[in-house]
Design a protein around this motif. Structure first.
Motif, mmCIF file in Angstrom:
data_model
loop_
_atom_site.group_PDB
_atom_site.id
_atom_site.type_symbol
_atom_site.label_atom_id
_atom_site.label_comp_id
_atom_site.label_asym_id
_atom_site.label_seq_id
_atom_site.Cartn_x
_atom_site.Cartn_y
_atom_site.Cartn_z
ATOM 1 N N THR A 128 0.837 -1.211 0.000
ATOM 2 C CA THR A 128 0.000 0.000 0.000
ATOM 3 C C THR A 128 0.864 1.250 0.000
ATOM 4 O O THR A 128 0.564 2.239 -0.687
ATOM 5 C CB THR A 128 -0.936 -0.012 1.223
ATOM 6 N N GLN A 133 -3.063 -0.719 -4.726
ATOM 7 C CA GLN A 133 -4.390 -0.834 -4.112
ATOM 8 C C GLN A 133 -4.624 -2.286 -3.690
ATOM 9 O O GLN A 133 -4.613 -3.189 -4.531
ATOM 10 C CB GLN A 133 -5.476 -0.409 -5.101
ATOM 11 N N CYS A 134 -4.817 -2.489 -2.383
ATOM 12 C CA CYS A 134 -5.037 -3.834 -1.839
ATOM 13 C C CYS A 134 -6.392 -3.840 -1.148
ATOM 14 O O CYS A 134 -6.647 -3.009 -0.263
ATOM 15 C CB CYS A 134 -3.943 -4.215 -0.855
ATOM 16 N N ARG A 135 -7.263 -4.780 -1.535
ATOM 17 C CA ARG A 135 -8.626 -4.759 -0.989
ATOM 18 C C ARG A 135 -9.113 -6.183 -0.739
ATOM 19 O O ARG A 135 -9.108 -7.025 -1.642
ATOM 20 C CB ARG A 135 -9.558 -4.058 -1.995
#
Length: 508
Positions: A128, A133-135
């Protein structure tokens, strides 16, 4: 703070420091204090504030005391008899490697059923900070990763990076993204030692040169240098092989890697690279031939296979508690030696027909354990590179040997000093004799009795202690269990679902 308590904290700090590979002087530098002060602390001769204990814990990545939220200790009521069914979760080590490998891809990567553990959390914090973008997508632990057009290598989260041993696996993918970059490294990494120098030797053929100063890797890439002959790894290490694979994936020529690890996490990485369009031949062997791509920009969906080490943990839990449980989704090809050895010791179990994991390759079975009377094996137990007995599974044979008839010799030839932590089983009633830093002799059978212990700073020995507590008469307490959360997701809660009585609690 009593003298006894100061000694106990001092011993814990010393053990955690040695496990991280730090000298007293290096720890003093991290804390901005003197080596003599560290020496006094470790001998129990220094008064310590909670703030200082927390700072030391952060520097050593060991939760000596917790001031934040969340459980820190476990109270185990035994002896336990387990029953029911449990699924093996996906591989911790594969998940970590795949997170690093997502940096190769400019497109979206969706990873299925990722182990939601502290090591993964730290890597996500680092990603991050680079602009990735880590989701988390759902309760199934599916994870979406979308890289930015350009990585922000100037603002890497140094604190998170220092709390993961996996940061070194960023070198392979990043050497293609920047000519010069820096990465923080966890305290204890020392160029020239067994754990780091093989990485450098594997990556130099791609033009990477690294200097380690001021707690950082200073990396520089010479684009004129390309692999001209096969890369021969001096150590058949898992992470070394993975770094070489990731470097080769974005090299448009063909790279041959010899003496490569063929272990489970390496195979998962190979299967993922194939989804990215990279040609990888020889998966499952010690010679990998990789034809890379100049650029990778694809949307991929990948599910890492199940964790053989967690499967072994659950097997050991059933064996030491004389329980019958069904362990589903066991990656059998990575446990065949362990099971053959257990059969030799008298272990009885049933297994289902084989079926295929979600990655489309790994063979799985369901195992149902049966209470068994065990005896010591005829020969010593020692690990070997795959397809031999896995080094991370060796400690579980310590608690198994403690309930088996006869003497068992364990030889942990890979890690310095890890075998020492297995002697903590003696505090629960085992008969474990340390012969040298690599070998222990275990005499059984014994009946475990509950006691209070501080969690060893090494992951697998820590879980071994917890499993022995399941079989112990009375109440046991295992303190400072952060290290277990690094490698296992909700282990205590999942054991409770099988009938264990484990309570999480905090002092502060």
């Amino acid at each position: 703070m009593t003298e006894g308590y100061k000694n106990r904290i001092g011993n814990l700090i010393r053990d955690a420091r040695k496990h991280r590979g730090l000298t007293q002087h290096q720890l003093a530098d991290l804390l901005g204090t003197s080596q003599s002060a560290i020496n006094r602390i470790e001998k129990g001769h220094q008064n310590l504030s909670l703030e200082m204990i927390a700072r030391i814990g952060a520097a050593l990545d060991s939760e000596i005391v917790a001031l934040g939220a969340g459980p820190t200790h476990l109270r185990v009521n035994g002896p336990t008899t387990l029953s029911g069914e449990i699924d093996v979760k996906t591989s911790k080590n594969a998940g970590v490697a795949l997170l690093c490998a997502t940096l190769l891809n400019r497109g979206r990567t969706t990873l299925r059923k990722v182990a939601r553990i502290e090591e993964v959390n730290r890597l996500l914090e680092v990603l991050t900070s680079l602009g990735v973008q880590c989701r988390w997508l759902n309760d199934d632990n599916d994870l979406e990763i979308i890289p930015p057009k350009e990585l922000d290598l100037d603002h890497v989260d140094a604190e998170a990076a220092r709390r993961t041993r996996s940061i070194i696996m960023f070198l392979g993918p990043l050497l293609h993204r920047a000519d010069v970059f820096e990465l923080p490294y966890a305290g204890g990494c020392d160029l020239g030692t067994r754990t780091v120098e093989p990485h450098m030797a594997a990556l130099r053929p791609f033009g990477l040169e690294v200097k380690a100063t001021d707690g950082s890797y200073h990396a520089q890439v010479n684009r004129a240098i390309e692999p001209g002959r096969p890369i021969v790894l001096t150590e058949r290490g898992d992470t070394v092989t993975e770094n070489a694979l990731m470097a080769a994936a974005l090299h448009p020529g063909t790279t041959v890697i010899r003496n490569a690890s063929s272990n489970y996490m390496v195979q998962d990485l190979c299967f993922y690279l194939q989804r990215l369009g990279v040609t990888v031949e020889g998966v499952g062997t010690t010679t990998l031939t990789v034809t890379g791509c100049a650029d990778i920009d694809v949307d991929v969906d990948y599910a890492p296979s199940e964790d053989p080490i967690e499967a072994m943990s659950l097997l050991a839990a059933a064996i030491v508690t004389q329980s019958s449980i069904t362990i589903r989704r066991v990656p059998i090809e990575f446990l065949e030696i362990e099971l053959a050895l257990l059969e030799e010791m008298g272990f009885q179990y049933d297994r289902s027909d084989e079926y295929v994991a979600l990655n489309g390759h790994t063979r799985l079975v369901d195992l149902t354990t049966r209470p068994s009377k065990l005896h010591a094996p005829l020969d010593k137990i020692h690990p070997m590179p795959f397809p031999g007995l896995n080094i991370d599974n060796l400690p579980f044979f310590a608690v198994i040997a403690a309930v088996a008839e006869g003497q068992t010799l364990l030889h942990d030839w890979v890690y310095e000093n890890r075998a020492i932590y297995l002697t903590d089983l003696n505090k629960l009633g085992a008969k474990v004799k340390l012969l040298d830093p690599h070998r222990v002799m275990i005499e059984g059978p014994v009946s475990f009795t509950g006691t209070e212990l501080v969690c060893p700073p090494a992951l697998r020995p820590a879980v071994v202690i917890l499993l022995a507590m399941l079989a112990s008469k009375g109440t046991s307490v295992l303190r400072s269990t952060y290290v277990i959360h690094r490698g296992y997701e909700d282990l205590a809660e999942r054991l409770n679902q099988l009938g264990a009585s484990i309570e999480t609690f905090r002092d502060i």
